[in-house]
Design a protein around this motif. Structure first.
Motif, mmCIF file in Angstrom:
data_model
loop_
_atom_site.group_PDB
_atom_site.id
_atom_site.type_symbol
_atom_site.label_atom_id
_atom_site.label_comp_id
_atom_site.label_asym_id
_atom_site.label_seq_id
_atom_site.Cartn_x
_atom_site.Cartn_y
_atom_site.Cartn_z
ATOM 1 N N THR A 78 0.924 -1.280 -0.011
ATOM 2 C CA THR A 78 0.162 0.023 -0.088
ATOM 3 C C THR A 78 0.841 1.119 0.054
ATOM 4 N N TYR A 85 -7.215 1.704 -12.032
ATOM 5 C CA TYR A 85 -7.714 1.131 -10.589
ATOM 6 C C TYR A 85 -8.791 0.509 -10.772
ATOM 7 N N ALA A 93 -9.233 -3.590 -10.192
ATOM 8 C CA ALA A 93 -10.064 -4.154 -9.110
ATOM 9 C C ALA A 93 -10.910 -5.284 -9.760
ATOM 10 N N ALA A 151 -4.379 -1.452 -7.970
ATOM 11 C CA ALA A 151 -5.612 -2.049 -7.520
ATOM 12 C C ALA A 151 -5.172 -3.619 -7.393
ATOM 13 N N VAL A 190 -6.054 -5.218 -3.802
ATOM 14 C CA VAL A 190 -6.760 -6.427 -3.578
ATOM 15 C C VAL A 190 -6.154 -7.767 -2.952
ATOM 16 N N TYR A 201 -19.137 3.685 -0.361
ATOM 17 C CA TYR A 201 -17.855 3.534 -0.847
ATOM 18 C C TYR A 201 -17.682 4.181 -2.108
ATOM 19 N N ALA A 258 -10.991 1.901 4.049
ATOM 20 C CA ALA A 258 -10.883 0.647 3.309
ATOM 21 C C ALA A 258 -10.814 -0.596 4.424
ATOM 22 N N THR A 311 -13.639 -3.514 4.396
ATOM 23 C CA THR A 311 -13.256 -4.876 4.272
ATOM 24 C C THR A 311 -13.807 -5.696 5.411
ATOM 25 N N ILE A 370 -13.885 -8.182 -1.681
ATOM 26 C CA ILE A 370 -12.969 -7.037 -1.479
ATOM 27 C C ILE A 370 -12.572 -6.436 -3.101
ATOM 28 N N THR A 406 -13.887 -2.760 -4.076
ATOM 29 C CA THR A 406 -12.919 -1.816 -4.856
ATOM 30 C C THR A 406 -13.343 -1.213 -6.200
ATOM 31 N N THR A 407 -13.971 -2.172 -6.696
ATOM 32 C CA THR A 407 -14.489 -1.845 -8.172
ATOM 33 C C THR A 407 -15.328 -0.641 -7.963
#
Length: 407
Positions: free
Chosen positions: A30, A70, A74, A125, A129, A231, A327, A331, A347, A351-352
């Motif tokens: 990250t 990203y 994802a 991404a 993930v 999100y 995040a 999660t 996840i 994230t998408t």
């Protein structure tokens, strides 16, 4: 290495150094993918805009390209993990992210820069993930609320990347000419990111075993609609702030003060992963996410009503202390809702959705900034974050104690 099993088979996360050692190695992902690959662009944007003659919409479009990447990353991350060792997917994504930043140092062509930013977003991404899935698995056998600790350590890497870029980039920009400063900044980010791959590989050795159920299962999309929508709104709001806040503060603060702002922003993000832990462990439904988004919205709103170093630091502390932990909160909801074999797809899916929002955020904020000034663009960010806080409260737990582990 001792292997732990669940009813579904062996679960990654018990490596030679233990779950927290593994999470520390994962946090370098990250640091690279988010702290440097995405967020550091906000530091370089004013210099690039001035040197290359961009409008705010053009500058925002480059971050939109990163966000589109990203989104693509994802969408494919869970599939990649179902076919390949997740650890190798994670480390390969780090290498590609580092290479894309090095590429940005070598061109002023806006099309090539946009393409490199897209590649950086895609690889970032995949890193996020894959790393988040491994971090969640690492906490499976930790007791009670400690199960979220590896995920908190993992997310803290983003804050470390922000802080490090704040230490290194502003002095470079101040010391070099306008046309070489931003290039040197990308070069520094790429080299540091490349160097981070080695310790990440060492710390995560043995963490790539997939659960017996794989990482390509289905997930309960309908149960997560409030969290997904919140999100999405968070993606719009936070991306606009992180893209343009330095451009706004550049007219109010000295270069050294901007560096301090960015370092405080990242440092608050590092610490937040730990002080929000008890809330994330206790709160059910969308309450934890809603609380975080209230704090983020307040941080984004401060530059709209006050100026000067004190206001900037207040914004950095509030925004930084909560935005990375969203995040973790999202999660954690996915972990409570889905069985272990579906954590990767859940996840990746969330994230998408988030990535769709961050595709729109920089572009919309940039267009508004061109028409009504940077404050207008940041107002959109604050409004989207506040809306996300309200929506998140509709999330309810769907927790089956017979098949899942409590956090």
């Amino acid at each position: 290495m001792a292997e732990h099993r669940t009813a579904d088979g062996p679960v990654a996360g018990t490596t030679l150094g233990g779950p927290l050692w593994q999470a520390t190695g994962l946090s370098l992902g990250t640091l690279v993918a988010l702290g440097m690959g995405r967020f550091a662009y906000g530091l370089l944007l004013p210099s690039m805009t001035a040197d290359l003659g961009w409008s705010y919409a053009q500058a925002g479009a480059l971050n939109t390209a990163n966000a589109v990447g990203y989104l693509l990353g994802a969408a494919v991350a869970a599939r990649l993990m179902s076919k390949f060792d997740p650890r190798r997917v994670f480390l390969s994504g780090m290498l590609v992210t580092a290479a894309s930043m090095l590429g940005c140092a070598g061109t002023a062509n806006v099309v090539l820069l946009a393409a490199l930013r897209l590649v950086s977003g895609l690889a970032g991404a995949v890193v996020f993930v894959a790393g988040a899935t491994l971090a969640v698995q690492a906490g499976v056998h930790l007791p009670g609320r400690r199960a979220t600790m590896p995920l908190g350590v993992y997310v803290a890497g983003s804050g470390a990347g922000i802080a490090l870029s704040g230490i290194g980039i502003p002095p470079l920009l101040a010391a070099l000419s306008q046309d070489t400063g931003w290039r040197a900044g990308w070069l520094l980010l790429g080299l540091v990111s490349l160097a981070a791959v080695v310790p990440a590989a060492v710390a995560t050795r043995g963490s790539g075993v997939r659960p017996a159920g794989g990482t390509g299962g289905s997930w309960e999309r309908r149960r997560l609609i409030p969290t997904a929508l919140a999100y999405l709104l968070f993606g719009v709001g936070y991306a606009g702030y992180m893209t343009f806040v330095v451009a706004l503060l550049r007219n109010q603060l000295a270069p050294g003060q901007i560096a301090v702002f960015w370092i405080v922003l990242g440092g608050a993000g590092m610490g937040a992963s730990f002080w929000w832990g008890p809330l994330l462990g206790r709160a059910r439904g969308g309450r934890a996410l809603g609380g975080l988004l209230v704090v983020v919205a307040a941080g984004a709103g401060i530059p709209l009503i006050a100026t000067g170093p004190a206001a900037a630091l207040g914004s950095a502390v509030l925004f930084g202390s909560a935005f990375l932990s969203t995040a973790t909160a999202v999660t954690a909801v996915a972990r409570r809702t889905c069985p272990p074999e579906s954590w990767g797809p859940a996840i990746g899916g969330l994230t998408t959705v988030f990535a769709v929002g961050q595709c729109a955020g920089p572009l919309f904020s940039g267009v508004l900034a061109d028409q009504g000034g940077l404050r207008a663009g940041l107002l959109l960010s604050a409004m989207m974050l506040a809306a996300g806080a309200i929506v998140s409260l509709a999330q309810r737990d769907h927790f089956d104690r017979g098949s899942q582990l409590s956090i």
